[in-house]
Design a protein around this motif. Structure first.
Motif, PDB file in Angstrom:
ATOM      1  N   GLN A 140     -60.644 -31.708  32.136  1.00 45.20           N
ATOM      2  CA  GLN A 140     -59.834 -30.872  31.248  1.00 45.20           C
ATOM      3  C   GLN A 140     -58.651 -30.302  32.027  1.00 45.20           C
ATOM      4  O   GLN A 140     -58.754 -29.254  32.675  1.00 45.20           O
ATOM      5  CB  GLN A 140     -60.676 -29.742  30.654  1.00 45.20           C
ATOM      6  N   PRO A 141     -57.490 -30.980  31.989  1.00 45.79           N
ATOM      7  CA  PRO A 141     -56.336 -30.527  32.781  1.00 45.79           C
ATOM      8  C   PRO A 141     -55.822 -29.147  32.368  1.00 45.79           C
ATOM      9  O   PRO A 141     -55.236 -28.444  33.190  1.00 45.79           O
ATOM     10  CB  PRO A 141     -55.278 -31.610  32.514  1.00 45.79           C
ATOM     11  N   LEU A 142     -56.049 -28.753  31.123  1.00 49.37           N
ATOM     12  CA  LEU A 142     -55.551 -27.452  30.697  1.00 49.37           C
ATOM     13  C   LEU A 142     -56.276 -26.317  31.427  1.00 49.37           C
ATOM     14  O   LEU A 142     -55.664 -25.295  31.759  1.00 49.37           O
ATOM     15  CB  LEU A 142     -55.707 -27.297  29.187  1.00 49.37           C
ATOM     16  N   MET A 143     -57.557 -26.478  31.679  1.00 45.62           N
ATOM     17  CA  MET A 143     -58.281 -25.467  32.451  1.00 45.62           C
ATOM     18  C   MET A 143     -57.734 -25.390  33.871  1.00 45.62           C
ATOM     19  O   MET A 143     -57.583 -24.298  34.439  1.00 45.62           O
ATOM     20  CB  MET A 143     -59.776 -25.789  32.477  1.00 45.62           C
ATOM     21  N   MET A 144     -57.405 -26.540  34.437  1.00 46.93           N
ATOM     22  CA  MET A 144     -56.837 -26.561  35.785  1.00 46.93           C
ATOM     23  C   MET A 144     -55.451 -25.921  35.795  1.00 46.93           C
ATOM     24  O   MET A 144     -55.085 -25.197  36.733  1.00 46.93           O
ATOM     25  CB  MET A 144     -56.774 -27.995  36.297  1.00 46.93           C
ATOM     26  N   LEU A 145     -54.671 -26.158  34.736  1.00 49.11           N
ATOM     27  CA  LEU A 145     -53.326 -25.589  34.655  1.00 49.11           C
ATOM     28  C   LEU A 145     -53.385 -24.068  34.562  1.00 49.11           C
ATOM     29  O   LEU A 145     -52.639 -23.361  35.252  1.00 49.11           O
ATOM     30  CB  LEU A 145     -52.594 -26.168  33.448  1.00 49.11           C
ATOM     31  N   VAL A 146     -54.275 -23.545  33.715  1.00 46.71           N
ATOM     32  CA  VAL A 146     -54.416 -22.099  33.584  1.00 46.71           C
ATOM     33  C   VAL A 146     -54.813 -21.481  34.923  1.00 46.71           C
ATOM     34  O   VAL A 146     -54.297 -20.434  35.321  1.00 46.71           O
ATOM     35  CB  VAL A 146     -55.452 -21.764  32.494  1.00 46.71           C
ATOM     36  N   ALA A 147     -55.720 -22.136  35.629  1.00 42.65           N
ATOM     37  CA  ALA A 147     -56.139 -21.629  36.936  1.00 42.65           C
ATOM     38  C   ALA A 147     -54.980 -21.670  37.930  1.00 42.65           C
ATOM     39  O   ALA A 147     -54.792 -20.728  38.717  1.00 42.65           O
ATOM     40  CB  ALA A 147     -57.316 -22.441  37.463  1.00 42.65           C
ATOM     41  N   ALA A 148     -54.199 -22.743  37.909  1.00 39.65           N
ATOM     42  CA  ALA A 148     -53.080 -22.872  38.841  1.00 39.65           C
ATOM     43  C   ALA A 148     -52.027 -21.796  38.595  1.00 39.65           C
ATOM     44  O   ALA A 148     -51.468 -21.225  39.546  1.00 39.65           O
ATOM     45  CB  ALA A 148     -52.451 -24.258  38.712  1.00 39.65           C
ATOM     46  N   ILE A 149     -51.752 -21.483  37.333  1.00 35.83           N
ATOM     47  CA  ILE A 149     -50.768 -20.444  37.009  1.00 35.83           C
ATOM     48  C   ILE A 149     -51.204 -19.109  37.597  1.00 35.83           C
ATOM     49  O   ILE A 149     -50.407 -18.366  38.181  1.00 35.83           O
ATOM     50  CB  ILE A 149     -50.579 -20.346  35.485  1.00 35.83           C
TER      51      ILE A 149
END
Length: 239
Positions: A140-149
């Motif tokens: 789930q790339p969106l979970m990774m994106l939220v974490a990266a932000i």
């Protein structure tokens, strides 16, 4: 009413209060009475909502009852309603705590380097890493994106705290960015976790996830440009 339902009800009340009060300091004169009063109300209400979100996440992960049975993929459920909600709750608390503290200690950053504030940073960072790792495992790339932000935001805050020197009014941008970040994380949690309870088919709709970040980042950019110190114009040669 079960314990989980009671927590959800309190979370909705606190979150709604915070999300409404959040816009008053954004729209009113900075430093004015309304800015300070409603900014404090909004930040503290969202800190309460964040703590309740953490409680809901822990109950979703370790509670005896199965939450949202319409979601058949229980690993996905644990990732979204467990680890990501836990992270967003801590991120909201962290942003609010830092946003208030950076204004309170505007004349000295030493207090921000203490165990109390650095402990909050450590908790948020650990939850971000777990959220990102879970997103990787689930694909789930969106979970990774939220974490990266969140990790990027933490890095900029830690740089301000530990930098040898900062601009005299650098705390103003830090204060504004942190409380806007608080709003972004709270709205993201509401739209991607709260609202999705009503429309589970859109659980990973990119538009729902993106709206809070688009609005918040735009406001951060506009404010940063408006409050940036004027650039010095060097004199022409021979003058």
């Amino acid at each position: 009413m079960t314990l989980f339902e009671a927590i959800v009800a309190l979370h909705v009340v606190a979150g709604t209060t915070g999300l409404i009060a959040f816009w008053v300091p954004v729209a009113t004169r900075k430093g004015g009475a309304a800015h300070r009063r409603y900014g404090s109300i909004g930040a503290r209400a969202l800190m309460i909502a964040g703590a309740l979100a953490i409680a809901m996440a822990l109950l979703s992960l370790y509670g005896p009852e199965q939450r949202l049975p319409m979601i058949k993929d229980r690993a996905l459920f644990a990732g979204l309603f467990g680890w990501m909600m836990l992270y967003l709750g801590l991120l909201t608390i962290g942003f609010a705590d830092y946003g208030l503290a950076v204004a309170r200690y505007r004349s000295s950053r030493r207090a921000l380097r203490g165990v109390r504030h650095q402990g909050v940073f450590a908790a948020v960072m650990a939850s971000a890493l777990r959220c990102g790792a879970t997103g990787w495992a689930l694909g789930q790339p969106l979970m990774m994106l939220v974490a990266a932000i969140g990790m990027i935001a933490l890095a900029t805050q830690l740089y301000y705290i530990w930098a040898p020197t900062v601009a005299p009014r650098g705390y103003v941008q830090q204060h504004f960015r942190a409380l806007l970040g608080m709003g972004i994380s709270a709205y993201t949690a509401f739209l991607s976790v709260g609202l999705i309870r009503l429309v589970p088919d859109h659980v990973f709709n990119p538009l729902i996830w993106a709206v809070p970040s688009i609005v918040g980042v735009t406001l951060i950019i506009v404010f940063t440009l408006r409050t940036a110190p004027p650039r010095k114009v060097s004199a022409a040669p021979g003058r």
